[in-house]
Design a protein around this motif. Sequence first.
Motif, short mmCIF file in Angstrom:
data_model
loop_
_atom_site.label_atom_id
_atom_site.label_comp_id
_atom_site.label_asym_id
_atom_site.label_seq_id
_atom_site.Cartn_x
_atom_site.Cartn_y
_atom_site.Cartn_z
N MET A 1 0.82 -1.19 0.00
CA MET A 1 0.00 0.00 0.00
C MET A 1 0.87 1.27 0.00
N LEU A 2 1.98 1.24 0.78
CA LEU A 2 2.88 2.39 0.82
C LEU A 2 3.47 2.65 -0.56
N ASN A 3 3.81 1.58 -1.28
CA ASN A 3 4.37 1.78 -2.63
C ASN A 3 3.40 2.49 -3.55
N ALA A 4 2.14 2.12 -3.49
CA ALA A 4 1.13 2.78 -4.32
C ALA A 4 1.00 4.25 -3.94
N LEU A 5 1.00 4.55 -2.65
CA LEU A 5 0.93 5.94 -2.18
C LEU A 5 2.13 6.74 -2.68
N GLU A 6 3.32 6.14 -2.62
CA GLU A 6 4.53 6.82 -3.08
C GLU A 6 4.44 7.16 -4.58
N VAL A 53 -8.07 25.83 -10.07
CA VAL A 53 -7.61 24.44 -9.99
C VAL A 53 -6.37 24.28 -9.11
N MET A 54 -5.42 25.18 -9.23
CA MET A 54 -4.12 24.98 -8.59
C MET A 54 -4.17 24.94 -7.06
N PRO A 55 -5.01 25.72 -6.39
CA PRO A 55 -5.03 25.60 -4.92
C PRO A 55 -5.35 24.17 -4.46
N VAL A 56 -6.31 23.53 -5.13
CA VAL A 56 -6.67 22.16 -4.78
C VAL A 56 -5.48 21.23 -5.05
N TRP A 57 -4.79 21.47 -6.16
CA TRP A 57 -3.66 20.64 -6.54
C TRP A 57 -2.50 20.80 -5.55
N TYR A 58 -2.19 22.04 -5.18
CA TYR A 58 -1.11 22.28 -4.23
C TYR A 58 -1.42 21.67 -2.87
N ILE A 59 -2.63 21.91 -2.36
CA ILE A 59 -2.99 21.38 -1.04
C ILE A 59 -3.10 19.86 -1.11
N GLY A 60 -3.68 19.34 -2.17
CA GLY A 60 -3.77 17.88 -2.34
C GLY A 60 -2.39 17.23 -2.37
N SER A 61 -1.46 17.85 -3.08
CA SER A 61 -0.09 17.33 -3.14
C SER A 61 0.55 17.34 -1.75
N LEU A 62 0.34 18.42 -1.05
CA LEU A 62 0.90 18.55 0.30
C LEU A 62 0.30 17.49 1.23
N VAL A 63 -0.99 17.25 1.13
CA VAL A 63 -1.64 16.22 1.96
C VAL A 63 -1.08 14.85 1.63
N LEU A 64 -0.95 14.54 0.34
CA LEU A 64 -0.39 13.24 -0.05
C LEU A 64 1.03 13.06 0.48
N VAL A 65 1.84 14.09 0.37
CA VAL A 65 3.22 14.01 0.89
C VAL A 65 3.20 13.83 2.40
N GLY A 66 2.29 14.52 3.08
CA GLY A 66 2.16 14.36 4.53
C GLY A 66 1.79 12.94 4.92
N TRP A 68 2.35 10.25 3.12
CA TRP A 68 3.53 9.44 2.82
C TRP A 68 4.56 9.57 3.94
N ALA A 69 4.79 10.79 4.39
CA ALA A 69 5.79 11.00 5.46
C ALA A 69 5.40 10.26 6.73
N VAL A 70 4.13 10.28 7.09
CA VAL A 70 3.67 9.58 8.30
C VAL A 70 3.70 8.07 8.10
N ALA A 71 3.15 7.61 6.99
CA ALA A 71 3.07 6.17 6.72
C ALA A 71 4.45 5.54 6.53
N GLY A 72 5.38 6.31 6.00
CA GLY A 72 6.71 5.76 5.73
C GLY A 72 7.77 6.25 6.67
N TRP A 73 7.36 6.70 7.85
CA TRP A 73 8.28 7.34 8.79
C TRP A 73 9.53 6.50 9.06
N HIS A 74 9.38 5.20 9.20
CA HIS A 74 10.52 4.33 9.54
C HIS A 74 11.12 3.67 8.30
N HIS A 75 10.78 4.15 7.14
CA HIS A 75 11.30 3.59 5.91
C HIS A 75 12.40 4.48 5.33
N ALA A 84 10.72 17.41 1.25
CA ALA A 84 9.85 17.75 0.11
C ALA A 84 8.56 18.39 0.61
N GLY A 85 8.01 17.85 1.69
CA GLY A 85 6.80 18.43 2.28
C GLY A 85 7.04 19.85 2.75
#
Length: 148
Positions: A1-6, A53-66, A68-75, A84-85
């Motif tokens: 699942m983490l790989n797909a998120l990445e 469009v771009m505000p949703v894209w920027y915030i969405g990207s930031l949320v996805l990176v966040g 990823w950072a939490v889910a992959g903390w020990h990776h 990157a976040g």
Amino acid sequence: MLNALEVVTTVVVGVMVGVEFSVAFVMNRILNALPEDSSQLGHAHGGRMLGAVMPVWYIGSLVLVGIWAVAGWHHHGSGLVVTAGALLVLSVVMSVLLLVPINNRNKTWTPESRPADWKQQLNRWERFHYVRVAVIIAAFALLVVALV
């Protein structure tokens, strides 16, 4: 699942970078080469369209990176993802404080209502945008390296 998120996160951020790169180095040059009224109308239309469009894209990207950072903390690569976040946070702050105010004015202008300094304001937006593009390219590069 983490790989797909990445992968999804990297693709979403990468496409956003591509759009913003295209605005900076392709679309703005095309619009700036048009006659004054057409140039200004094109910039205003682009400001309305991408401004929605771009505000949703920027915030969405930031949320996805966040996530990823939490889910992959020990990776492997978690520090790169956090950095990157942080760069994406910087890009959002830059957008809100520097670019959005100019864009909000620009998107309402018409040839009859634009201020005398409209070109200077758009040039200022473009300079800030170049910096923002550099910031999000760096964030994207860090995400790509974190995948490896």
